[in-house]
Design an enzyme around this catalytic site. Structure first.
Site, PDB file in Angstrom:
ATOM      1  N   HIS A   1       0.684   5.128   1.178  1.00  0.00           N
ATOM      2  CA  HIS A   1      -0.038   6.154   1.926  1.00  0.00           C
ATOM      3  C   HIS A   1       0.059   7.462   1.143  1.00  0.00           C
ATOM      4  O   HIS A   1       1.173   7.902   0.814  1.00  0.00           O
ATOM      5  CB  HIS A   1       0.623   6.405   3.283  1.00  0.00           C
ATOM      6  CG  HIS A   1       0.633   5.241   4.231  1.00  0.00           C
ATOM      7  ND1 HIS A   1      -0.246   5.121   5.278  1.00  0.00           N
ATOM      8  CD2 HIS A   1       1.441   4.141   4.296  1.00  0.00           C
ATOM      9  CE1 HIS A   1       0.015   4.010   5.976  1.00  0.00           C
ATOM     10  NE2 HIS A   1       1.045   3.397   5.392  1.00  0.00           N
TER      11      HIS A   1
ATOM     12  N   HIS B   1       0.844  -1.194   0.000  1.00  0.00           N
ATOM     13  CA  HIS B   1       0.000   0.000   0.000  1.00  0.00           C
ATOM     14  C   HIS B   1       0.875   1.238   0.000  1.00  0.00           C
ATOM     15  O   HIS B   1       1.972   1.241   0.557  1.00  0.00           O
ATOM     16  CB  HIS B   1      -0.961   0.009   1.183  1.00  0.00           C
ATOM     17  CG  HIS B   1      -0.310  -0.223   2.513  1.00  0.00           C
ATOM     18  ND1 HIS B   1       0.071  -1.475   2.946  1.00  0.00           N
ATOM     19  CD2 HIS B   1       0.038   0.634   3.497  1.00  0.00           C
ATOM     20  CE1 HIS B   1       0.622  -1.375   4.146  1.00  0.00           C
ATOM     21  NE2 HIS B   1       0.623  -0.097   4.497  1.00  0.00           N
TER      22      HIS B   1
HETATM   23  P1  AMP Z   1       1.201   0.300   7.492  1.00  0.00           P
HETATM   24  O1  AMP Z   1       1.530   0.590   8.936  1.00  0.00           O
HETATM   25  O2  AMP Z   1       2.068   1.052   6.530  1.00  0.00           O
HETATM   26  O3  AMP Z   1       1.127  -1.181   7.218  1.00  0.00           O
HETATM   27  O4  AMP Z   1      -0.228   0.912   7.254  1.00  0.00           O
HETATM   28  C1  AMP Z   1      -1.408   0.198   7.409  1.00  0.00           C
HETATM   29  C2  AMP Z   1      -2.501   1.212   7.479  1.00  0.00           C
HETATM   30  O5  AMP Z   1      -3.741   0.557   7.300  1.00  0.00           O
HETATM   31  C3  AMP Z   1      -2.580   1.977   8.810  1.00  0.00           C
HETATM   32  O6  AMP Z   1      -2.404   3.373   8.573  1.00  0.00           O
HETATM   33  C4  AMP Z   1      -3.990   1.639   9.324  1.00  0.00           C
HETATM   34  O7  AMP Z   1      -4.614   2.729   9.965  1.00  0.00           O
HETATM   35  C5  AMP Z   1      -4.707   1.242   8.055  1.00  0.00           C
HETATM   36  N1  AMP Z   1      -5.832   0.334   8.231  1.00  0.00           N
HETATM   37  C6  AMP Z   1      -5.876  -0.795   8.956  1.00  0.00           C
HETATM   38  N2  AMP Z   1      -7.086  -1.380   8.858  1.00  0.00           N
HETATM   39  C7  AMP Z   1      -7.829  -0.605   8.031  1.00  0.00           C
HETATM   40  C8  AMP Z   1      -9.166  -0.672   7.532  1.00  0.00           C
HETATM   41  N3  AMP Z   1      -9.992  -1.664   7.854  1.00  0.00           N
HETATM   42  N4  AMP Z   1      -9.592   0.328   6.725  1.00  0.00           N
HETATM   43  C9  AMP Z   1      -8.776   1.343   6.396  1.00  0.00           C
HETATM   44  N5  AMP Z   1      -7.488   1.461   6.824  1.00  0.00           N
HETATM   45  C10 AMP Z   1      -7.021   0.502   7.631  1.00  0.00           C
END
Ligand code: AMP
Ligand code: ZN
Length: 129
Positions: free
Chosen positions: A99, A97
């Site tokens: 951001h 992903h």
């Molecule tokens: P990372 O720490 O780079 O793996 O980012 C994962 C991101 O996914 C975090 O910023 C979380 O807040 C986000 N996240 C986790 N679960 C969900 C969800 N169900 N819907 C939207 N964002 C999510």
């Protein structure tokens, strides 16, 4: 496969979609660092941008479109574009992903990127779609 973001793409877990094309899907982060914080993901499962030679280019168009959407519709002045790759970087979801984090001139700089704002996700979503 037990992957949170694959489930979001499949519609098994709800999300606030802001953009979609043939290869990419974008939705609001559930715990935004800034108002409008969006995640752009590939529709196919992929672990991170370092393990997968193709994925960053594959979703690059979507990242650019989402960044411009956040500038146009939310009035963001800029965006941070960040992809965590590997646990020690802070990656928690092991489906690639990017951001896309809107930034505003009154709170600039990389040190202020992770503000963890309490924005109303529904209100932000309505502004973007
Ligand atoms: P990372 O720490 O780079 O793996 O980012 C994962 C991101 O996914 C975090 O910023 C979380 O807040 C986000 N996240 C986790 N679960 C969900 C969800 N169900 N819907 C939207 N964002 C999510
Ligand atoms: Zn996945």
């Amino acid at each position: 496969m037990d992957c949170l973001f694959c489930k979001i793409i499949a519609g098994d877990i709800p999300s606030k979609k802001v953009y979609e094309d043939d290869v990419a899907f974008a939705f609001l982060d559930i715990s935004p660092w800034q108002k409008g914080h969006t995640l752009v993901i590939p529709k196919r499962h992929s672990v991170d941008v370092l393990e997968d030679d193709e994925v960053l280019a594959e979703i690059g168009h979507a990242v650019a479109r989402v960044g411009r959407l956040l500038k146009d519709k939310l009035g963001a002045d800029a965006c941070n574009v960040v992809s965590n790759a590997g646990g020690a970087s802070g990656q928690e979801v092991f489906h690639t992903h990017v951001h896309v984090i809107p930034r505003f001139a009154d709170n600039p700089g990389i040190g202020n990127m992770r503000a963890e704002v309490t924005a109303d996700l529904d209100e932000v979503h309505q502004t973007l779609v």
